[in-house]
Write a protein that holds these residues in place. Structure first.
Motif, PDB file in Angstrom:
ATOM      1  N   SER A 259      11.852  58.410  47.386  1.00  0.00           N
ATOM      2  CA  SER A 259      12.848  58.603  48.441  1.00  0.00           C
ATOM      3  C   SER A 259      12.853  60.038  48.941  1.00  0.00           C
ATOM      4  O   SER A 259      13.041  60.293  50.137  1.00  0.00           O
ATOM      5  N   GLU A 260      12.641  60.975  48.035  1.00  0.00           N
ATOM      6  CA  GLU A 260      12.622  62.375  48.418  1.00  0.00           C
ATOM      7  C   GLU A 260      11.345  62.740  49.175  1.00  0.00           C
ATOM      8  O   GLU A 260      11.366  63.538  50.114  1.00  0.00           O
ATOM      9  N   PRO A 263      10.018  59.589  53.987  1.00  0.00           N
ATOM     10  CA  PRO A 263      11.011  58.951  54.868  1.00  0.00           C
ATOM     11  C   PRO A 263      10.677  57.482  55.122  1.00  0.00           C
ATOM     12  O   PRO A 263      11.577  56.652  55.274  1.00  0.00           O
ATOM     13  N   ARG A 266      12.039  55.473  52.295  1.00  0.00           N
ATOM     14  CA  ARG A 266      13.496  55.365  52.373  1.00  0.00           C
ATOM     15  C   ARG A 266      13.908  54.274  53.355  1.00  0.00           C
ATOM     16  O   ARG A 266      14.824  53.486  53.093  1.00  0.00           O
ATOM     17  N   TRP A 269      12.932  50.823  51.841  1.00  0.00           N
ATOM     18  CA  TRP A 269      13.756  50.514  50.669  1.00  0.00           C
ATOM     19  C   TRP A 269      15.158  50.083  51.077  1.00  0.00           C
ATOM     20  O   TRP A 269      15.791  49.250  50.410  1.00  0.00           O
ATOM     21  N   ALA A 270      15.661  50.621  52.167  1.00  0.00           N
ATOM     22  CA  ALA A 270      17.010  50.291  52.633  1.00  0.00           C
ATOM     23  C   ALA A 270      17.112  48.858  53.133  1.00  0.00           C
ATOM     24  O   ALA A 270      18.227  48.323  53.273  1.00  0.00           O
TER      25      ALA A 270
END
Length: 334
Positions: A259-260, A263, A266, A269-270
């Motif tokens: 996640s870090e 992008p 992220r 994954w959402a």
């Protein structure tokens, strides 16, 4: 009358590493006494005040536990757990400090266990030690029985990749083959697979994870036949597998790291997408030998969903020839 010497910084350090703290007092005659406080699952101060007498046989059980841990430590080679052997190693197997490092516990604390000291051991720490020592199911059960603790994850297999399976991997070349767990960690691979997507040998151990490579490694990403759909599918498989491991630190750490760093991860994954594992044809665009069409075969090496052996066979003669060429390149580099 005694005068207590306080060491708040040393105590705080020991608590962070899991080592027992020691309160030292000095009396007027210059003698020094030691009161031990043992950290475990719910243990408090064990100075002997208000506690029951030790049970008969505890010393024997602690000695047996110490001997068992030493025997398991000495049978593991550094290479099995991704550690360098070095040129001055005399200890058979792993050193105590290496086991402590792998289990993320204090060196002094682990040493005291192998010295059969009278300390309590929490189930969580026993689980970490079992994993560090690659214990199989029977050995893990024996460890918890000797420690007088209840296994929080009964039936867990902690073993690494057996030598026999490594031999199979190498014999499959030039067909690429890899042992991978449900977290997409690459546990072992043969020379052809090591060059299939990118040069795995040159990567640090913590980066040898297919999820990490797919989202962060340009060469690995470029080797995918359809990168955008492939990484989305991988993330869906990963989330489905993680349902049984949501509280485990290694899984949470990988999600946080991805996640870090990405992008794209992220965003995917959402979506909370899940899919069951499927095996099919894999297209690889290798920078050295060209495009390969491979048929994937998955063999479980233990209880599902444990580690599995993935092997890839060529769909056509062109792919076969290119695999043979890839193996020649890999052998030349080795």
């Amino acid at each position: 009358m005694t005068v207590e010497l306080t060491m708040p910084q040393a105590t705080a350090t020991r608590e962070r590493t899991g080592e027992p703290s020691v309160n030292r007092t000095v009396n007027r005659t210059g003698e020094r006494t030691v009161n031990k406080t043992v950290f475990g699952a719910g243990e408090g101060n064990r100075t002997g005040e208000g506690t029951a007498a030790p049970r008969a046989g505890d010393a024997v059980r602690r000695a047996e536990l110490a001997a068992f841990l030493r025997s398991r430590r000495e049978r593991i080679t550094p290479e099995q757990v991704g550690l360098p052997r070095g040129s001055r190693r005399r200890t058979p197997g792993l050193r105590r400090e290496e086991v402590a490092h792998l289990a993320a516990v204090g060196v002094t604390w682990y040493t005291w266990i192998e010295q059969a000291r009278d300390i309590q051991v929490s189930p969580q720490v026993l689980d970490a030690v079992a994993r560090a020592l690659l214990l199989d199911r029977a050995e893990r059960r024996h460890l918890f029985a000797l420690a007088g603790a209840v296994d929080p994850l009964p039936g867990t297999e902690c073993t690494g990749v057996p030598r026999e399976l490594l031999q199979i991997l190498h014999q499959l070349a030039p067909f690429p083959a890899v042992v991978q767990n449900s977290r997409f960690d690459i546990l072992a691979y043969n020379s052809t697979y090591g060059q299939l997507h990118c040069g795995l040998d040159a990567l640090p151990e913590e980066d040898r994870n297919c999820m990490w490579l797919a989202f962060t490694h340009p060469e690995y990403r470029a080797s995918m036949g359809d990168p955008d759909s492939t990484v989305r599918l991988m993330a869906a498989k990963f989330r489905a597998s993680m349902a049984e491991h949501v509280a485990e630190p290694a899984w949470k750490a990988l999600v946080a790291r991805l996640s870090e760093a990405s992008p794209e991860f992220r965003g995917i994954w959402a979506r909370h997408e899940v899919v069951r594992p499927v095996i099919g044809t894999k297209v690889v665009r290798n920078a050295k030998v060209g495009t390969l069409e491979l048929s994937a075969t998955s063999l479980w090496t233990g209880p599902n969903p444990g580690p599995k052996l993935l092997s890839y066979t060529p769909v056509d003669e062109t792919s076969r020839e290119r695999l043979e060429r890839l193996q020649e390149l890999a052998n030349a580099q080795g």
